[in-house]
Design a protein around this motif. Sequence first.
Motif, mmCIF file in Angstrom:
data_model
loop_
_atom_site.group_PDB
_atom_site.id
_atom_site.type_symbol
_atom_site.label_atom_id
_atom_site.label_comp_id
_atom_site.label_asym_id
_atom_site.label_seq_id
_atom_site.Cartn_x
_atom_site.Cartn_y
_atom_site.Cartn_z
ATOM 1 N N VAL A 147 38.453 34.752 -74.444
ATOM 2 C CA VAL A 147 38.747 36.185 -74.482
ATOM 3 C C VAL A 147 40.236 36.337 -74.762
ATOM 4 O O VAL A 147 41.025 35.417 -74.529
ATOM 5 N N SER A 148 40.603 37.476 -75.267
ATOM 6 C CA SER A 148 42.018 37.724 -75.530
ATOM 7 C C SER A 148 42.729 38.059 -74.226
ATOM 8 O O SER A 148 42.095 38.454 -73.236
ATOM 9 N N ARG A 149 44.035 37.950 -74.244
ATOM 10 C CA ARG A 149 44.783 38.328 -73.052
ATOM 11 C C ARG A 149 44.558 39.808 -72.730
ATOM 12 O O ARG A 149 44.446 40.189 -71.560
ATOM 13 N N ALA A 150 44.480 40.632 -73.755
ATOM 14 C CA ALA A 150 44.290 42.067 -73.540
ATOM 15 C C ALA A 150 42.958 42.365 -72.868
ATOM 16 O O ALA A 150 42.835 43.337 -72.113
ATOM 17 N N ASP A 151 41.942 41.534 -73.132
ATOM 18 C CA ASP A 151 40.605 41.767 -72.574
ATOM 19 C C ASP A 151 40.357 40.975 -71.292
ATOM 20 O O ASP A 151 39.307 41.132 -70.669
ATOM 21 N N ARG A 169 40.233 39.624 -67.512
ATOM 22 C CA ARG A 169 40.014 40.384 -66.283
ATOM 23 C C ARG A 169 39.950 39.422 -65.095
ATOM 24 O O ARG A 169 39.986 38.197 -65.264
ATOM 25 N N ASP A 194 38.784 35.424 -64.667
ATOM 26 C CA ASP A 194 38.891 34.589 -65.860
ATOM 27 C C ASP A 194 39.831 33.417 -65.603
ATOM 28 O O ASP A 194 40.732 33.490 -64.757
ATOM 29 N N ARG A 219 36.405 33.321 -70.193
ATOM 30 C CA ARG A 219 35.485 34.071 -69.349
ATOM 31 C C ARG A 219 34.369 33.138 -68.888
ATOM 32 O O ARG A 219 33.633 32.580 -69.703
#
Length: 254
Positions: free
Chosen positions: A185-189, A191, A194, A253
Amino acid sequence: MTATDAIFDPRTTLARADLAEQGLEGIVRADVHRAAQAMRCATPMADIVDASGQTVDQLVFGEAFDALETLQDRAWGQARRDGVVGWVDRAALSDGVVLPRSRVTALDADLPPNALVADDAFSPVGEFETDPLAFAERWLGVPHRLGGRTPKGTDCCGLVQQALYACGRAGPRYADEQAELGRAVSRADARRGDLVVWLHPGQGPWNGHSAFLLDGDRVLHATGHHGAVAVEPLAEALARYAADGFEAPVFRRL
C-alpha cells in the motif's frame, strides 16, 4: 547465477559445502546429504546462533528443531517454525516432537508467548488473537535484544513474528521476508496495523527494520535506538533510517 544459487539462502537453507539435509539432494550441492533428527526445545527459550556465535533467532518451548549435526555440546540444524538455520545448545533440546495441545498467550507466564505445550494448561491450539498490533502493544517496554523474540528481549522482526504467530499467521524471521507479506500500500493509504519495513542491503542477516504503523503519525517497534519496544513518531524514524543508509520504507497491508 545458476538455479541452485538462486534458491540457496544460508539463513534458511539447511546446507553447507560439506553437509546438507537429505531433502536438498539434487538441489543444493554438498559432500554429504543425510536426514535430520527431529528434536524440540525443552527449555523456556534457547538461542540459535550462527557460526560466529551471534544470536540470529530463538526457539521457544515446544518448537521443533531439525538437527543435522551434533558436535560436543551443540547441535546444528533448522528451526521448523520459521526455517532459521544455526547452532543450539544441545542441553536445551529433547529428542522427538510432541503434538501440542495448547499455546502460551501471556507475557508474564513461565514460558514465552507462543510456546507450544502438550497439555491443556494454556490456550487451546487453534484459538488465536485477531489483531497483531494489539498483541504487539502489550510488549511496550520489553528490552531490545538482537536475535530475541521473547519478553526478556526482542528485536524488531522478532516482535512482528510473535504478533503474527499469536494470530495464527506465518511469521518469517527477517525484514526482507516480512517486506513480502500481505500486499503493498502507499504511505498515503497506510493505516493502523500495517507493516512498515525499511530494507538495508549489505547488513547480512540483519538486512532491514520492521515496525507496525500505530496510526498515521507513529510506529510501534523494537529498536536499538530506544533500547526497547517503543512508540516513536514516524517522521523521526524516517529521518533516522534514511540517515543510516536504509532504503525508503515499504508499507504492507496484512
